[in-house]
Design a protein around this motif. Structure first.
Motif, PDB file in Angstrom:
ATOM      1  N   TYR A 382     -36.563 -89.616  28.816  1.00 13.50           N
ATOM      2  CA  TYR A 382     -37.344 -88.408  29.083  1.00 13.50           C
ATOM      3  C   TYR A 382     -37.903 -87.791  27.799  1.00 13.50           C
ATOM      4  CZ  TYR A 382     -34.766 -89.005  33.413  1.00 13.50           C
ATOM      5  OH  TYR A 382     -34.223 -89.538  34.558  1.00 13.50           O
ATOM      6  N   SER A 383     -37.964 -88.596  26.753  1.00  9.96           N
ATOM      7  CA  SER A 383     -38.368 -88.059  25.449  1.00  9.96           C
ATOM      8  C   SER A 383     -39.620 -88.709  24.887  1.00  9.96           C
ATOM      9  CB  SER A 383     -37.217 -88.238  24.442  1.00  9.96           C
ATOM     10  OG  SER A 383     -36.009 -87.699  24.949  1.00  9.96           O
ATOM     11  N   SER A 384     -40.177 -89.704  25.601  1.00  6.53           N
ATOM     12  CA  SER A 384     -41.410 -90.387  25.186  1.00  6.53           C
ATOM     13  C   SER A 384     -41.294 -91.027  23.809  1.00  6.53           C
ATOM     14  CB  SER A 384     -42.606 -89.414  25.202  1.00  6.53           C
ATOM     15  OG  SER A 384     -42.786 -88.867  26.489  1.00  6.53           O
ATOM     16  N   VAL A 385     -40.119 -91.539  23.518  1.00  2.00           N
ATOM     17  CA  VAL A 385     -39.896 -92.230  22.247  1.00  2.00           C
ATOM     18  C   VAL A 385     -38.958 -93.410  22.466  1.00  2.00           C
ATOM     19  CG1 VAL A 385     -40.196 -90.150  20.819  1.00  2.00           C
ATOM     20  CG2 VAL A 385     -37.900 -90.801  21.601  1.00  2.00           C
ATOM     21  N   VAL A 386     -38.908 -94.276  21.451  1.00  2.00           N
ATOM     22  CA  VAL A 386     -37.884 -95.307  21.358  1.00  2.00           C
ATOM     23  C   VAL A 386     -37.059 -95.005  20.113  1.00  2.00           C
ATOM     24  CG1 VAL A 386     -37.475 -97.742  20.820  1.00  2.00           C
ATOM     25  CG2 VAL A 386     -39.130 -97.120  22.582  1.00  2.00           C
ATOM     26  N   TYR A 387     -35.726 -94.993  20.286  1.00  2.00           N
ATOM     27  CA  TYR A 387     -34.830 -94.709  19.171  1.00  2.00           C
ATOM     28  C   TYR A 387     -34.366 -96.011  18.524  1.00  2.00           C
ATOM     29  CZ  TYR A 387     -34.335 -90.382  21.898  1.00  2.00           C
ATOM     30  OH  TYR A 387     -34.581 -89.249  22.629  1.00  2.00           O
ATOM     31  N   VAL A 388     -34.266 -95.980  17.198  1.00  2.00           N
ATOM     32  CA  VAL A 388     -33.674 -97.089  16.453  1.00  2.00           C
ATOM     33  C   VAL A 388     -32.508 -96.529  15.647  1.00  2.00           C
ATOM     34  CG1 VAL A 388     -34.046 -98.969  14.824  1.00  2.00           C
ATOM     35  CG2 VAL A 388     -35.938 -98.191  16.285  1.00  2.00           C
ATOM     36  N   PHE A 389     -31.298 -97.046  15.931  1.00  2.53           N
ATOM     37  CA  PHE A 389     -30.092 -96.600  15.232  1.00  2.53           C
ATOM     38  C   PHE A 389     -29.654 -97.650  14.211  1.00  2.53           C
ATOM     39  CE2 PHE A 389     -30.009 -94.543  19.336  1.00  2.53           C
ATOM     40  CZ  PHE A 389     -29.485 -93.277  19.107  1.00  2.53           C
ATOM     41  N   ASP A 390     -29.232 -97.204  13.067  1.00  2.00           N
ATOM     42  CA  ASP A 390     -28.588 -98.069  12.090  1.00  2.00           C
ATOM     43  C   ASP A 390     -27.141 -98.252  12.550  1.00  2.00           C
ATOM     44  OD1 ASP A 390     -26.901 -98.794   9.802  1.00  2.00           O
ATOM     45  OD2 ASP A 390     -28.667 -98.432   8.557  1.00  2.00           O
ATOM     46  N   THR A 391     -26.723 -99.488  12.861  1.00  2.84           N
ATOM     47  CA  THR A 391     -25.388 -99.685  13.417  1.00  2.84           C
ATOM     48  C   THR A 391     -24.269 -99.531  12.386  1.00  2.84           C
ATOM     49  OG1 THR A 391     -25.614-102.085  13.131  1.00  2.84           O
ATOM     50  CG2 THR A 391     -26.214-101.170  15.284  1.00  2.84           C
ATOM     51  N   THR A 392     -24.619 -99.452  11.120  1.00  6.59           N
ATOM     52  CA  THR A 392     -23.605 -99.219  10.085  1.00  6.59           C
ATOM     53  C   THR A 392     -23.328 -97.736   9.918  1.00  6.59           C
ATOM     54  OG1 THR A 392     -24.228-101.226   8.869  1.00  6.59           O
ATOM     55  CG2 THR A 392     -23.011 -99.543   7.652  1.00  6.59           C
ATOM     56  N   THR A 393     -24.386 -96.946   9.878  1.00  9.40           N
ATOM     57  CA  THR A 393     -24.227 -95.510   9.634  1.00  9.40           C
ATOM     58  C   THR A 393     -24.288 -94.670  10.906  1.00  9.40           C
ATOM     59  OG1 THR A 393     -26.608 -95.134   9.353  1.00  9.40           O
ATOM     60  CG2 THR A 393     -25.351 -95.833   7.400  1.00  9.40           C
ATOM     61  N   GLY A 394     -24.884 -95.211  11.974  1.00 12.30           N
ATOM     62  CA  GLY A 394     -25.075 -94.442  13.197  1.00 12.30           C
ATOM     63  C   GLY A 394     -26.245 -93.497  13.138  1.00 12.30           C
ATOM     64  N   ARG A 395     -26.989 -93.553  12.062  1.00 15.11           N
ATOM     65  CA  ARG A 395     -28.131 -92.651  11.876  1.00 15.11           C
ATOM     66  C   ARG A 395     -29.350 -93.169  12.624  1.00 15.11           C
ATOM     67  NH1 ARG A 395     -32.281 -92.098   8.024  1.00 15.11           N
ATOM     68  NH2 ARG A 395     -31.600 -94.022   6.999  1.00 15.11           N
ATOM     69  N   VAL A 396     -30.130 -92.239  13.196  1.00 13.99           N
ATOM     70  CA  VAL A 396     -31.408 -92.596  13.797  1.00 13.99           C
ATOM     71  C   VAL A 396     -32.411 -92.806  12.675  1.00 13.99           C
ATOM     72  CG1 VAL A 396     -33.289 -91.890  15.323  1.00 13.99           C
ATOM     73  CG2 VAL A 396     -30.930 -91.294  15.906  1.00 13.99           C
ATOM     74  N   THR A 397     -32.887 -94.039  12.522  1.00 16.11           N
ATOM     75  CA  THR A 397     -33.818 -94.343  11.432  1.00 16.11           C
ATOM     76  C   THR A 397     -35.273 -94.204  11.856  1.00 16.11           C
ATOM     77  OG1 THR A 397     -33.769 -96.701  11.983  1.00 16.11           O
ATOM     78  CG2 THR A 397     -32.174 -95.912  10.354  1.00 16.11           C
ATOM     79  N   HIS A 398     -35.532 -94.368  13.178  1.00 19.06           N
ATOM     80  CA  HIS A 398     -36.904 -94.263  13.658  1.00 19.06           C
ATOM     81  C   HIS A 398     -36.923 -93.671  15.070  1.00 19.06           C
ATOM     82  CE1 HIS A 398     -37.163 -97.449  10.590  1.00 19.06           C
ATOM     83  NE2 HIS A 398     -38.409 -97.040  10.414  1.00 19.06           N
ATOM     84  N   GLU A 399     -37.909 -92.846  15.331  1.00 16.87           N
ATOM     85  CA  GLU A 399     -38.248 -92.407  16.686  1.00 16.87           C
ATOM     86  C   GLU A 399     -39.710 -92.780  16.883  1.00 16.87           C
ATOM     87  OE1 GLU A 399     -37.259 -88.482  17.882  1.00 16.87           O
ATOM     88  OE2 GLU A 399     -35.179 -88.596  17.189  1.00 16.87           O
ATOM     89  N   ILE A 400     -39.937 -93.831  17.655  1.00 14.04           N
ATOM     90  CA  ILE A 400     -41.267 -94.412  17.802  1.00 14.04           C
ATOM     91  C   ILE A 400     -41.952 -93.823  19.038  1.00 14.04           C
ATOM     92  CG2 ILE A 400     -42.552 -96.573  18.021  1.00 14.04           C
ATOM     93  CD1 ILE A 400     -39.948 -97.945  16.915  1.00 14.04           C
ATOM     94  N   PRO A 401     -43.071 -93.149  18.889  1.00 11.52           N
ATOM     95  CA  PRO A 401     -43.754 -92.555  20.054  1.00 11.52           C
ATOM     96  C   PRO A 401     -44.247 -93.628  21.022  1.00 11.52           C
ATOM     97  CG  PRO A 401     -44.556 -91.607  17.984  1.00 11.52           C
ATOM     98  CD  PRO A 401     -43.742 -92.810  17.619  1.00 11.52           C
ATOM     99  N   VAL A 402     -43.965 -93.430  22.306  1.00  7.75           N
ATOM    100  CA  VAL A 402     -44.440 -94.321  23.363  1.00  7.75           C
ATOM    101  C   VAL A 402     -44.894 -93.450  24.534  1.00  7.75           C
ATOM    102  CG1 VAL A 402     -43.018 -96.316  22.716  1.00  7.75           C
ATOM    103  CG2 VAL A 402     -42.075 -94.567  24.257  1.00  7.75           C
TER     104      VAL A 402
END
Length: 427
Positions: A382-402
């Motif tokens: 429901y956010s119109s994005v795709v999330y990319v998480f770094d599996t080592t740190t758990g940080r969201v590295t990218h929120e890609i608009p879709v």
């Protein structure tokens, strides 16, 4: 009047049930609010998709390998970079079906940008790799269509008429495609290569959607989100052996008050009528347990993979939805769609390790882990994005608009010898 989309109906059902639970009206959600529309007649779907390879792969070596890993790590073939067969020649891309807009958007994972957009039949829900990894199937349930994509180029082929394909799985031997049809309340068994209809397996529950199979590849467990049930399917794929009613589950007794509280009832009590909404189903790496995410109980059920009985419940977060494993099978990632977090569990003990938080909140839904294991990709439903998480740190590295309704995205290629379906249930 405009007909509400599936996403709207699902979200409305969740909010209504959550409100009922909060008010103590536990029986109000027992049916899940699922529609009971009768299924129209279905076409045979005998046309072979154009431009898509349909050569079946032998499963003899895979079966032997499974026998070797059963009881240790059923995902032993899914490690970092372990690409096999047709996956080796696949173009690295991320496919994002948009359930609202009727699109599939394609992301280049090296640049994190949308590089192509394709129109498909209405309400595409998931993109699913075929058993032999030669084809990616876009499941458009409202459009009664499976659209093939050639993974070597990332381009779609000729659609095939299939009734209500909300999700798609495959028999472990690769012979059959298993269409999860919510409207038919059945698993539609079809030829995996021609999509010709073979038979239907009535399930008798509402909202049939996700599944996985035991380590020996004999028995399937599937979730029914609108009726709060799990169903065990026989090895011959002909009938339901057992139904687990999560809405009437018994707590384990006064010795485990924390679990009782997490399930909404007093220690030792029987929680009848408490709404459940099971979603993703996945087998643990040791083959002992099925995990079933529950969006209304806000956690994960643990089901004995031998007896098909509920063993316990693990609270994770609001709207527990998708379940994924790290490439070394040491961690379980659970997406909590209604609170914008990912719960990380130890895969051996199922104890919570940490929680990843999306800054500012979000709606992490379905997706998968990259072939190198470094990233977890999830749609923001429901956010119109795709999330990319770094599996080592758990940080969201990218929120890609879709577009506005991203759902069951596929990261491809992924390691593994075969696909059992969904967004990369690999073995």
């Amino acid at each position: 009047m405009t007909r509400p989309t599936r996403a709207t109906r699902r979200r409305t059902a969740v909010l209504a049930c959550a409100t009922a639970v909060a008010l103590g009206l536990l029986g109000a959600c027992s049916s899940g609010g699922a529609p009971t529309t009768a299924a129209p007649s279905r076409g045979t779907g005998t046309t072979r998709p154009s431009g898509v390879t349909s050569t079946a792969t032998s499963t003899a070596s895979a079966t032997a390998a499974d026998a070797a890993v059963t009881g240790r790590d059923v995902y032993a073939a899914d490690g970092v970079g372990m690409l096999t067969g047709a996956a080796r020649s696949a173009k690295p891309l991320v496919y994002v079906p948009d359930q609202v807009a009727g699109l599939v958007q394609v992301i280049d994972p090296s640049t994190y940008r949308v590089v192509a957009t394709y129109h498909v039949a209405s309400s595409p829900e998931h993109v699913v790799p075929s058993h032999d990894l030669t084809t990616l199937w876009v499941n458009s349930d409202a459009g009664d269509t499976l659209t093939p994509i050639d993974p070597r180029t990332g381009t779609p082929g000729t659609p095939v008429h299939v009734f209500d394909p909300y999700n798609l799985y495959f028999s472990p031997d690769g012979r059959y495609a298993l269409v999860m049809s919510e409207r038919a309340r059945a698993i539609e068994v079809r030829d995996a290569h021609t999509m010709a209809a073979v038979r239907d397996v009535p399930v008798g529950c509402a909202g049939l959607n996700h599944a996985d199979v035991t380590a020996d590849r004999r028995t399937m467990l599937a979730s029914c989100e609108f009726s709060g049930e799990l169903v065990e399917i026989d090895p011959g794929l002909t009938h339901v052996v057992k139904t687990i009613d999560l809405d009437a589950i018994a707590t384990p007794g006064a010795t485990d008050p924390a679990m009782a509280r997490s399930m909404g009832g007093p220690a030792g009590g029987l929680v009848r009528g408490a709404s459940s909404m099971p979603q993703d189903v996945r087998l643990t790496p040791d083959g002992r347990w099925f995990l079933a995410a529950d969006m209304l109980r806000n956690g994960v059920w643990v089901i004995d993979a031998r007896t098909f009985t509920v063993a316990r419940f693990i609270p994770t977060g609001k709207g527990a939805h998708g379940i994924y494993f790290s490439r070394d099978a040491s961690r379980v990632y659970v997406s909590n769609r209604d609170e914008g977090t990912i719960s990380v569990l130890d895969a051996a003990t199922l104890v919570a390790v940490t929680t990843w938080v999306i800054p500012g909140g979000g709606s992490p839904d379905m997706g998968g882990v990259s072939a190198d294991g470094k990233e977890l990709w999830l749609s923001g439903r429901y956010s119109s994005v795709v999330y990319v998480f770094d599996t080592t740190t758990g940080r969201v590295t990218h929120e890609i608009p879709v577009a506005s309704g991203p759902h069951g995205l596929l990261v491809w290629p992924q390691p593994g010898r075969i696909s059992l379906g969904h967004t990369g249930t690999m073995r």
